[in-house]
Design a protein around this motif. Structure first.
Motif, PDB file in Angstrom:
ATOM      1  N   LEU A  57       8.855   1.778  -3.341  1.00 14.11           N
ATOM      2  CA  LEU A  57       9.268   3.077  -3.871  1.00 14.11           C
ATOM      3  C   LEU A  57      10.074   2.923  -5.149  1.00 14.11           C
TER       4      LEU A  57
ATOM      5  N   VAL B  44       8.805  -1.307   1.840  1.00 13.47           N
ATOM      6  CA  VAL B  44       8.668   0.118   1.515  1.00 13.47           C
ATOM      7  C   VAL B  44       9.707   0.531   0.475  1.00 13.47           C
TER       8      VAL B  44
ATOM      9  N   SER C  48       5.929  -5.897  -3.612  1.00 11.15           N
ATOM     10  CA  SER C  48       6.292  -5.117  -2.422  1.00 11.15           C
ATOM     11  C   SER C  48       5.077  -4.868  -1.538  1.00 11.15           C
TER      12      SER C  48
ATOM     13  N   LEU D  63       4.456  -6.041   2.288  1.00  6.44           N
ATOM     14  CA  LEU D  63       3.999  -5.175   3.372  1.00  6.44           C
ATOM     15  C   LEU D  63       2.785  -5.759   4.087  1.00  6.44           C
TER      16      LEU D  63
ATOM     17  N   VAL E 124       9.142  -4.879   6.786  1.00  6.94           N
ATOM     18  CA  VAL E 124       8.372  -3.696   6.391  1.00  6.94           C
ATOM     19  C   VAL E 124       9.268  -2.701   5.654  1.00  6.94           C
ATOM     20  N   ALA E 125      10.486  -2.491   6.172  1.00  3.68           N
ATOM     21  CA  ALA E 125      11.415  -1.559   5.519  1.00  3.68           C
ATOM     22  C   ALA E 125      11.761  -2.030   4.110  1.00  3.68           C
TER      23      ALA E 125
END
Length: 195
Positions: A66, A62, A103, A107, A58-59
């Motif tokens: 971004l 994210v 991405s 997720l 998940v990190a």
């Protein structure tokens, strides 16, 4: 004189008894059998670093999302033009959109996958590679591409790739010369250069 029960070997040959120096026969080594696919997969799993886990996936999703959004914003600020007349932001926009979409997919679906590896000391090599690449981009406009390319290639070969000093110096010079001959001399690409 009676003949012995042992037969003499012809000249130039030896018997197993003579070769071993003992009365026992020579032991043949068993050939190594190839591993099956299941055994090979199990061996790879034992050597593999630990899995990252759902939180790390998940990190990663994210952070890359971004970066993709930031890339889209920067691309739009440079101008994208049209497909017939693309401007400087066209390709960065496409790459940033692909990064953002992938991405989001990570997720949504990546929390259950176990392909990602946990961060370890080898992750620092990736960080060093990215950091030096960012430094390369920042100084290329000030110094030209020759010196940064030479230093970057040397650093990657010697310290990240663990090549010898001689090979790192030689390949760095060859790579820099090849880039110069290709992009400056042959293609006349308008990139900052010293010569």
């Amino acid at each position: 004189m009676t003949s012995s029960s042992r037969q003499e070997a012809p000249l130039g040959t030896s018997t197993p008894h003579a070769a071993s120096g003992t009365g026992s026969s020579a032991i043949e080594a068993d050939p190594v059998e190839p591993l099956t696919a299941e055994q090979l997969a199990a061996e790879w799993d034992e050597e593999r670093p630990p899995h990252a886990g759902p939180l790390a996936n998940v990190a990663a999703g994210v952070v890359t999302a971004l970066l993709g959004v930031a890339g889209v914003a920067m691309s739009l600020s440079m101008g994208i033009g049209t497909p017939e007349r693309p401007e400087a932001g066209m390709w960065p926009l496409i790459i940033s959109l692909v990064m953002a979409v992938l991405s989001v997919a990570l997720l949504l679906f990546g929390r259950k996958t176990l392909d990602a590896e946990a961060f370890s000391s080898s992750s620092l090599q990736v960080a060093a590679g990215v950091g030096t690449l960012i430094g390369f981009v920042l100084v290329i406009g000030l110094t030209g591409f020759e010196i940064p390319t030479l230093l970057l290639t040397f650093f990657w070969l010697r310290f990240l790739g663990k090549e010898t000093w001689r090979m790192s110096i030689l390949l760095s010079a060859i790579v820099t010369a090849a880039f110069y001959l290709t992009f400056v001399v042959a293609l006349s690409v308008p990139i900052p250069h010293l010569f």
